[in-house]
Enzyme design. Structure first.
Site, PDB file in Angstrom:
ATOM      1  N   GLY A  64     -25.872  12.954   1.227  1.00 24.32           N
ATOM      2  CA  GLY A  64     -25.021  13.972   1.821  1.00 24.32           C
ATOM      3  C   GLY A  64     -23.567  13.557   1.925  1.00 24.32           C
ATOM      4  O   GLY A  64     -22.671  14.405   1.909  1.00 24.32           O
TER       5      GLY A  64
ATOM      6  N   GLU B 270     -22.135  14.284  -1.420  1.00 20.43           N
ATOM      7  CA  GLU B 270     -22.001  15.738  -1.539  1.00 20.43           C
ATOM      8  C   GLU B 270     -20.812  16.255  -0.736  1.00 20.43           C
ATOM      9  O   GLU B 270     -20.127  17.190  -1.155  1.00 20.43           O
ATOM     10  CB  GLU B 270     -23.305  16.397  -1.085  1.00 20.43           C
ATOM     11  CG  GLU B 270     -24.433  16.153  -2.081  1.00 20.43           C
ATOM     12  CD  GLU B 270     -25.811  16.467  -1.524  1.00 20.43           C
ATOM     13  OE1 GLU B 270     -26.565  17.192  -2.194  1.00 20.43           O
ATOM     14  OE2 GLU B 270     -26.134  15.967  -0.418  1.00 20.43           O
TER      15      GLU B 270
ATOM     16  N   ALA C 208     -27.588  12.039   4.774  1.00 21.84           N
ATOM     17  CA  ALA C 208     -28.108  12.847   5.865  1.00 21.84           C
ATOM     18  C   ALA C 208     -28.992  11.968   6.745  1.00 21.84           C
ATOM     19  O   ALA C 208     -29.477  10.917   6.320  1.00 21.84           O
ATOM     20  CB  ALA C 208     -28.902  14.028   5.320  1.00 21.84           C
TER      21      ALA C 208
ATOM     22  N   GLU D 125     -31.660  10.588  -3.335  1.00 16.62           N
ATOM     23  CA  GLU D 125     -32.688  11.401  -2.704  1.00 16.62           C
ATOM     24  C   GLU D 125     -34.063  11.241  -3.344  1.00 16.62           C
ATOM     25  O   GLU D 125     -35.091  11.295  -2.648  1.00 16.62           O
ATOM     26  CB  GLU D 125     -32.272  12.882  -2.717  1.00 16.62           C
ATOM     27  CG  GLU D 125     -31.152  13.237  -1.760  1.00 16.62           C
ATOM     28  CD  GLU D 125     -29.760  12.997  -2.299  1.00 16.62           C
ATOM     29  OE1 GLU D 125     -28.786  13.383  -1.648  1.00 16.62           O
ATOM     30  OE2 GLU D 125     -29.643  12.407  -3.404  1.00 16.62           O
TER      31      GLU D 125
END
Length: 257
Positions: free
Chosen positions: A111, A114, A66, A134
């Protein structure tokens, strides 16, 4: 390649989505998620959709994570909304009725990992790097990583990855079941072409039924899942696809689906 953050190419029902922010290593921000969701809404209504390939632009990254520059100053409420947007978008990808395949080249972190986890399977080039880093940023995965990762690789390995933040190479990703295949970077495009031909040559309704049986059956007890499989199997015999497929086999020719 266009300036759009998501590029879509439709090849007779085989759609390729490319996240197009190579200078930012294809990081996911609100604009990317909005554009991706808009494309997915269109694909949900696509009358002849056969499969979806998703990848990242450039040679360095599938999706490196992200966008930290967008996230760094968010309040808890804004972070919840951002995660909600991502989860909603990724769920649309996951629940498309056709096979969805991630073509992973380079960094597939946070992300990005994911996003790949929401695909039915992933194919990695030998330069791919995976991870959920993260915790190194003082947060936890927020786009489904703590839930989809253990379902893919098992809880022990998932806890290892999400609590250490360590990165793994393509071969380790293959060993733990995070990806299905690893190949030289130069062969990834050839694989995509061959997969496109293969999926377009199979019965479209039977492919959809097979995916539905696996996905829906995983959330049921075995007897209920087997009953679902039987119902979907029987439904195949109500259409022309089964008749053509079996006639072609008997007649020793390729089916015309």
């Amino acid at each position: 390649m266009s300036e759009a953050v998501i590029e879509k190419v439709d090849n007779d029902g085989m759609v390729r989505l490319t996240i197009n922010r190579p200078k930012a290593l294809n990081a996911l921000n609100s604009d990317v998620l909005s554009a991706l969701e808009a494309h997915l809404v269109e694909l949900e209504a696509h009358p002849h959709l056969r499969g979806v390939l998703i990848t990242g632009a450039g040679e360095k990254a599938f999706v490196a994570g992200a966008d930290i520059t967008e996230m760094r100053d968010k309040t808890p409420e804004e972070a919840r909304a951002f995660a909600g947007q991502a989860l909603r978008t990724i769920k649309r990808l996951e629940t498309l009725p056709v096979p969805v395949v991630a073509l992973v080249n380079g960094f597939c972190l946070g992300g990005g990992c994911e996003l790949a986890l929401a695909c039915d399977w992933a194919v990695a080039s030998d330069n791919a790097v995976f991870g959920q880093p993260e915790v190194l940023l003082g947060v936890i995965p927020g786009f489904g990583g703590t839930q989809r990762l253990p379902r893919r690789v098992g809880p022990a390995m998932a806890i290892d990855l999400v609590t250490t933040g360590r990165k793994i190479d393509a071969q380790e990703a293959l060993r733990i079941g995070l990806v299905n295949r690893v190949m030289p970077q130069a062969e990834l495009e050839n694989y995509a072409e061959e997969l496109t031909k293969q999926l377009k040559g199979n019965g479209p309704q039977s492919v959809r039924g097979a995916k539905q049986a696996v996905h829906d059956g995983m959330d049921q007890d075995l007897d209920s899942a087997l009953a679902l499989e039987t119902s979907l199997f029987a439904f195949c015999f109500a259409g022309e696809e089964q008749k053509e497929g079996m006639a072609a086999f008997v007649e020793k020719r390729k089916p015309n689906f």
